[in-house]
Design a protein around this motif. Structure first.
Motif, PDB file in Angstrom:
ATOM      1  N   SER A 178      67.145  40.406  11.056  1.00 25.83           N
ATOM      2  CA  SER A 178      65.933  39.878  11.692  1.00 25.83           C
ATOM      3  C   SER A 178      66.258  39.451  13.125  1.00 25.83           C
ATOM      4  CB  SER A 178      65.433  38.682  10.886  1.00 25.83           C
ATOM      5  OG  SER A 178      64.593  37.889  11.672  1.00 25.83           O
ATOM      6  N   ARG A 244      60.220  47.801   7.298  1.00 21.30           N
ATOM      7  CA  ARG A 244      59.796  47.529   8.685  1.00 21.30           C
ATOM      8  C   ARG A 244      59.500  48.827   9.451  1.00 21.30           C
ATOM      9  NH1 ARG A 244      64.856  43.532   9.625  1.00 21.30           N
ATOM     10  NH2 ARG A 244      64.280  42.078   7.959  1.00 21.30           N
ATOM     11  N   ASP A 245      58.892  48.644  10.610  1.00 21.88           N
ATOM     12  CA  ASP A 245      58.621  49.744  11.544  1.00 21.88           C
ATOM     13  C   ASP A 245      57.706  50.811  10.953  1.00 21.88           C
ATOM     14  OD1 ASP A 245      60.225  48.547  13.477  1.00 21.88           O
ATOM     15  OD2 ASP A 245      62.035  49.524  12.691  1.00 21.88           O
ATOM     16  N   TRP A 248      53.502  47.971   8.597  1.00 24.36           N
ATOM     17  CA  TRP A 248      53.050  47.124   7.484  1.00 24.36           C
ATOM     18  C   TRP A 248      52.891  45.663   7.883  1.00 24.36           C
ATOM     19  CZ3 TRP A 248      56.057  48.855   2.436  1.00 24.36           C
ATOM     20  CH2 TRP A 248      55.670  50.171   2.136  1.00 24.36           C
ATOM     21  N   GLY A 249      53.602  45.257   8.958  1.00 25.37           N
ATOM     22  CA  GLY A 249      53.498  43.874   9.398  1.00 25.37           C
ATOM     23  C   GLY A 249      52.044  43.466   9.620  1.00 25.37           C
ATOM     24  N   GLU A 277      60.743  40.603  19.646  1.00 23.76           N
ATOM     25  CA  GLU A 277      59.680  41.396  20.267  1.00 23.76           C
ATOM     26  C   GLU A 277      58.730  42.035  19.246  1.00 23.76           C
ATOM     27  OE1 GLU A 277      61.184  43.935  23.366  1.00 23.76           O
ATOM     28  OE2 GLU A 277      59.197  44.788  23.667  1.00 23.76           O
ATOM     29  N   PRO A 278      59.248  42.631  18.142  1.00 25.90           N
ATOM     30  CA  PRO A 278      58.300  43.205  17.183  1.00 25.90           C
ATOM     31  C   PRO A 278      57.304  42.165  16.668  1.00 25.90           C
ATOM     32  CG  PRO A 278      60.529  43.971  16.700  1.00 25.90           C
ATOM     33  CD  PRO A 278      60.651  42.923  17.757  1.00 25.90           C
ATOM     34  N   ALA A 279      57.788  40.950  16.374  1.00 25.69           N
ATOM     35  CA  ALA A 279      56.884  39.917  15.849  1.00 25.69           C
ATOM     36  C   ALA A 279      55.887  39.498  16.926  1.00 25.69           C
ATOM     37  CB  ALA A 279      57.691  38.713  15.369  1.00 25.69           C
ATOM     38  N   ARG A 281      54.818  41.135  19.527  1.00 25.83           N
ATOM     39  CA  ARG A 281      53.841  42.211  19.790  1.00 25.83           C
ATOM     40  C   ARG A 281      52.800  42.272  18.681  1.00 25.83           C
ATOM     41  NH1 ARG A 281      56.309  47.256  22.887  1.00 25.83           N
ATOM     42  NH2 ARG A 281      54.280  48.068  22.274  1.00 25.83           N
TER      43      ARG A 281
HETATM   44  C1  LIG Z   1      58.193  41.171  12.559  1.00 25.78           C
HETATM   45  C2  LIG Z   1      57.773  42.161  11.464  1.00 25.78           C
HETATM   46  C3  LIG Z   1      56.933  41.445  10.419  1.00 25.78           C
HETATM   47  C4  LIG Z   1      56.929  43.264  12.136  1.00 25.78           C
HETATM   48  O1  LIG Z   1      56.455  44.106  11.132  1.00 25.78           O
HETATM   49  P1  LIG Z   1      56.620  45.711  11.246  1.00 25.78           P
HETATM   50  O2  LIG Z   1      55.763  46.305  10.229  1.00 25.78           O
HETATM   51  O3  LIG Z   1      58.075  46.024  11.231  1.00 25.78           O
HETATM   52  O4  LIG Z   1      56.049  45.933  12.690  1.00 25.78           O
HETATM   53  P2  LIG Z   1      55.273  47.171  13.248  1.00 25.78           P
HETATM   54  O5  LIG Z   1      55.963  48.422  12.830  1.00 25.78           O
HETATM   55  O6  LIG Z   1      53.846  47.015  12.921  1.00 25.78           O
HETATM   56  O7  LIG Z   1      55.517  46.870  14.811  1.00 25.78           O
HETATM   57  C5  LIG Z   1      54.994  45.713  15.419  1.00 25.78           C
HETATM   58  C6  LIG Z   1      55.025  45.881  16.916  1.00 25.78           C
HETATM   59  O8  LIG Z   1      56.392  45.771  17.369  1.00 25.78           O
HETATM   60  C7  LIG Z   1      56.766  46.970  18.045  1.00 25.78           C
HETATM   61  N1  LIG Z   1      58.159  47.238  17.726  1.00 25.78           N
HETATM   62  C8  LIG Z   1      58.656  47.719  16.583  1.00 25.78           C
HETATM   63  N2  LIG Z   1      59.989  47.818  16.667  1.00 25.78           N
HETATM   64  C9  LIG Z   1      60.319  47.387  17.910  1.00 25.78           C
HETATM   65  C10 LIG Z   1      61.529  47.230  18.601  1.00 25.78           C
HETATM   66  N3  LIG Z   1      62.682  47.585  18.047  1.00 25.78           N
HETATM   67  N4  LIG Z   1      61.502  46.738  19.869  1.00 25.78           N
HETATM   68  C11 LIG Z   1      60.351  46.395  20.438  1.00 25.78           C
HETATM   69  N5  LIG Z   1      59.155  46.505  19.830  1.00 25.78           N
HETATM   70  C12 LIG Z   1      59.154  46.996  18.576  1.00 25.78           C
HETATM   71  C13 LIG Z   1      55.825  48.045  17.530  1.00 25.78           C
HETATM   72  O9  LIG Z   1      55.683  49.113  18.443  1.00 25.78           O
HETATM   73  C14 LIG Z   1      54.548  47.252  17.363  1.00 25.78           C
HETATM   74  O10 LIG Z   1      53.922  47.032  18.601  1.00 25.78           O
HETATM   75  P3  LIG Z   1      52.590  47.818  19.001  1.00 25.78           P
HETATM   76  O11 LIG Z   1      51.611  47.518  17.897  1.00 25.78           O
HETATM   77  O12 LIG Z   1      52.239  47.224  20.316  1.00 25.78           O
HETATM   78  O13 LIG Z   1      53.008  49.265  19.027  1.00 25.78           O
HETATM   79  C15 LIG Z   1      59.028  42.815  10.779  1.00 25.78           C
HETATM   80  O14 LIG Z   1      59.761  43.509  11.755  1.00 25.78           O
HETATM   81  C16 LIG Z   1      59.924  41.812  10.079  1.00 25.78           C
HETATM   82  O15 LIG Z   1      59.644  41.420   8.954  1.00 25.78           O
HETATM   83  N6  LIG Z   1      61.016  41.391  10.721  1.00 25.78           N
HETATM   84  C17 LIG Z   1      61.979  40.459  10.108  1.00 25.78           C
HETATM   85  C18 LIG Z   1      61.395  39.063   9.852  1.00 25.78           C
HETATM   86  C19 LIG Z   1      60.691  38.519  11.070  1.00 25.78           C
HETATM   87  O16 LIG Z   1      61.167  38.626  12.179  1.00 25.78           O
HETATM   88  N7  LIG Z   1      59.533  37.874  10.823  1.00 25.78           N
HETATM   89  C20 LIG Z   1      58.750  37.252  11.857  1.00 25.78           C
HETATM   90  C21 LIG Z   1      59.062  35.803  11.883  1.00 25.78           C
HETATM   91  S1  LIG Z   1      58.125  34.996  13.130  1.00 25.78           S
END
Ligand SMILES: CC(C)(COP(=O)(O)OP(=O)(O)OC[C@H]1O[C@@H](n2cnc3c(N)ncnc32)[C@H](O)[C@@H]1OP(=O)(O)O)[C@@H](O)C(=O)NCCC(=O)NCCS
Length: 303
Positions: A178, A244-245, A248-249, A277-279, A281
Motif C-alpha cells: 500500500s 487493485r488497478d 474496483w476502488g 496517488e491512486p487513493a 485520484r
Molecule cells: C487506493 C485503492 C482503493 C484504489 O483502488 P483501485 O481500484 O486500485 O483504483 P483504480 O484502479 O480505480 O484507480 C484509481 C485512480 O488512481 C490512478 N492510479 C492507479 N494506479 C496508479 C499509479 N500507480 N500511480 C498513479 N495513479 C494511479 C488511476 O488511473 C485512477 O485515476 P483516474 O480515475 O483519474 O484514472 C487501492 O489501490 C488500494 O486498496 N490500495 C491499498 C490500500 C489503500 O491505499 N487504501 C486507501 C487508504 S486512504
C-alpha cells in the motif's frame, strides 16, 4: 511537569492552543473542555509546566492520549514565549515520552501543520520522526448519493456477518504494497489495528468485507459516524493487491458514500497519505476536496 488539576483544565487547554488566532483558539478550547467533560479526552494525560514547582501559573502544556492496541496520540508541546520557551517544550516532550512508556504505549503519532517546524523540534529530540504528510478531504452528501451500487462487480458483507478474524486478516492483506504509510506495515498486529478502529465504532460497526464475484474476499470498507455532527468518517477502504488497478476502488467508495448517506450523514470526511496517488485520484474524482494538510510524526517505543 505534572497532570493538570481539574481547576486548571481551562488554563491548560488555553496553553495548548495559545499559538492559534483568538477566534480559532476559543473554539478549540471549548471543544477540548467538552471532550474532557464527556470522557473522550482523558485529562490525566493533560500535562502542564508551572513557572515554579507547585505554583499556579502555567507556562506550558501538552496532551498525551493512550489509545487501544498499544497506540497513543500526542499533541505538540506548547510553552509561553520567552527565554525558557524551548526548555519548557523539551521538558514537556520528555514528560510525554515517560508517560507513553509508563502507560505501555509501543507507538505514538503526532499531527501538526507543516509550517510548525519549531514545536516539532521538541518531539524530534525525544525520538519522534517525520513520517509523511496526511491530506484531509471532505465531500457533501446529497439524497442522490443514497443509492446502493447494484452494478458493482463486488459484494459487501457486514462485519457482524463474517466476524472479527476474517475481517482482520483481509484488512491486513490490503496493507500489502500500500502507499498509505507503508513504513507502519509490520509494526502492529491485525487485532491491534482493528482495536484502533473499534474505538470510534458504534455497535454493530458500519464495516464491510468486500467479496469478488467468485466469493473470495478482496477488501474492506470502514465507516465511523461522528456522533451528533452529521459528519461520518471514511476511516479506511482498501483492496488486496490482486484486486487493485481494475477500477474496483470506485465501487468501494460509492458504497461507502451510499451507506453514510442512507444513515443520514451530510458530510463524508477522510484522510490519506499525501503520497497515495491512486487513493487521492479516486477520492478527488468522486467529489472530495482537500481542506487540510498536516505533517505526521511517529514514535516507536522499544518492544
Ligand atoms: C487506493 C485503492 C482503493 C484504489 O483502488 P483501485 O481500484 O486500485 O483504483 P483504480 O484502479 O480505480 O484507480 C484509481 C485512480 O488512481 C490512478 N492510479 C492507479 N494506479 C496508479 C499509479 N500507480 N500511480 C498513479 N495513479 C494511479 C488511476 O488511473 C485512477 O485515476 P483516474 O480515475 O483519474 O484514472 C487501492 O489501490 C488500494 O486498496 N490500495 C491499498 C490500500 C489503500 O491505499 N487504501 C486507501 C487508504 S486512504
Amino acid at each position: 511537569m505534572s497532570p493538570a488539576r481539574p481547576a486548571e483544565y481551562p488554563a491548560a487547554c488555553r496553553a495548548l492552543f495559545a499559538h492559534l488566532p483568538a477566534v480559532d483558539r476559543i473554539a478549540r478550547v471549548d471543544r477540548a473542555l467538552a471532550l474532557i467533560a464527556n470522557g473522550e479526552i482523558d485529562p490525566t494525560g493533560l500535562l502542564v509546566a508551572r513557572d515554579m514547582p507547585g505554583a499556579d501559573v502555567l507556562v506550558g502544556a501538552m496532551l498525551v492520549q493512550h489509545l487501544p492496541g498499544s497506540a497513543a496520540s500526542v499533541w505538540v508541546p506548547r510553552a509561553v514565549s520567552g527565554p525558557n520557551q524551548r526548555a519548557v517544550e523539551d521538558a514537556l516532550a520528555r514528560a510525554a515520552v515517560a508517560r507513553l512508556r509508563a502507560g505501555g504505549a509501543r507507538y505514538a503519532q503526532s499531527f501538526l501543520k507543516p509550517e510548525e517546524r519549531l514545536p516539532a523540534r521538541a518531539l524530534e529530540l525525544v525520538g519522534f520522526r517525520f513520517l509523511t504528510q496526511l491530506a484531509f478531504l471532505i465531500r457533501d452528501l446529497t439524497p442522490e448519493d443514497a443509492r446502493p451500487n447494484f452494478d458493482a462487480p463486488v459484494r459487501f458483507v457486514t462485519y457482524s456477518a463474517i466476524g472479527p478474524n476474517l475481517f482482520a486478516d483481509v484488512l491486513l492483506a490490503t496493507y500489502e504494497d500500500s502507499r498509505d504509510c507503508p513504513e507502519l506495515n509490520g509494526t502492529r498486529s491485525a487485532s491491534e489495528i482493528v482495536a484502533e478502529y473499534r474505538t470510534e465504532a458504534p455497535s454493530p460497526p458500519p464495516w464491510w468485507l468486500v467479496e469478488a464475484g467468485d466469493g473470495g474476499p478482496v477488501g474492506v470498507v470502514i465507516l465511523s459516524p461522528k456522533d451528533g455532527t452529521g459528519v461520518w468518517d471514511l476511516s479506511y477502504l482498501g483492496l488486496i493487491p490482486r484486486a487493485r488497478d481494475r477500477g474496483w476502488g470506485k465501487h468501494l467508495l460509492r458504497y461507502a458514500v451510499a451507506r453514510a448517506s442512507l444513515a443520514g450523514a451530510v458530510y463524508l470526511n477522510l484522510s490519506a497519505d499525501a503520497r497515495n496517488e491512486p487513493a487521492l485520484r479516486l477520492y478527488q474524482g468522486h467529489g472530495f476536496r482537500q481542506y487540510d494538510l498536516q505533517d505526521v510524526f511517529w514514535w516507536r517505543g522499544a518492544g
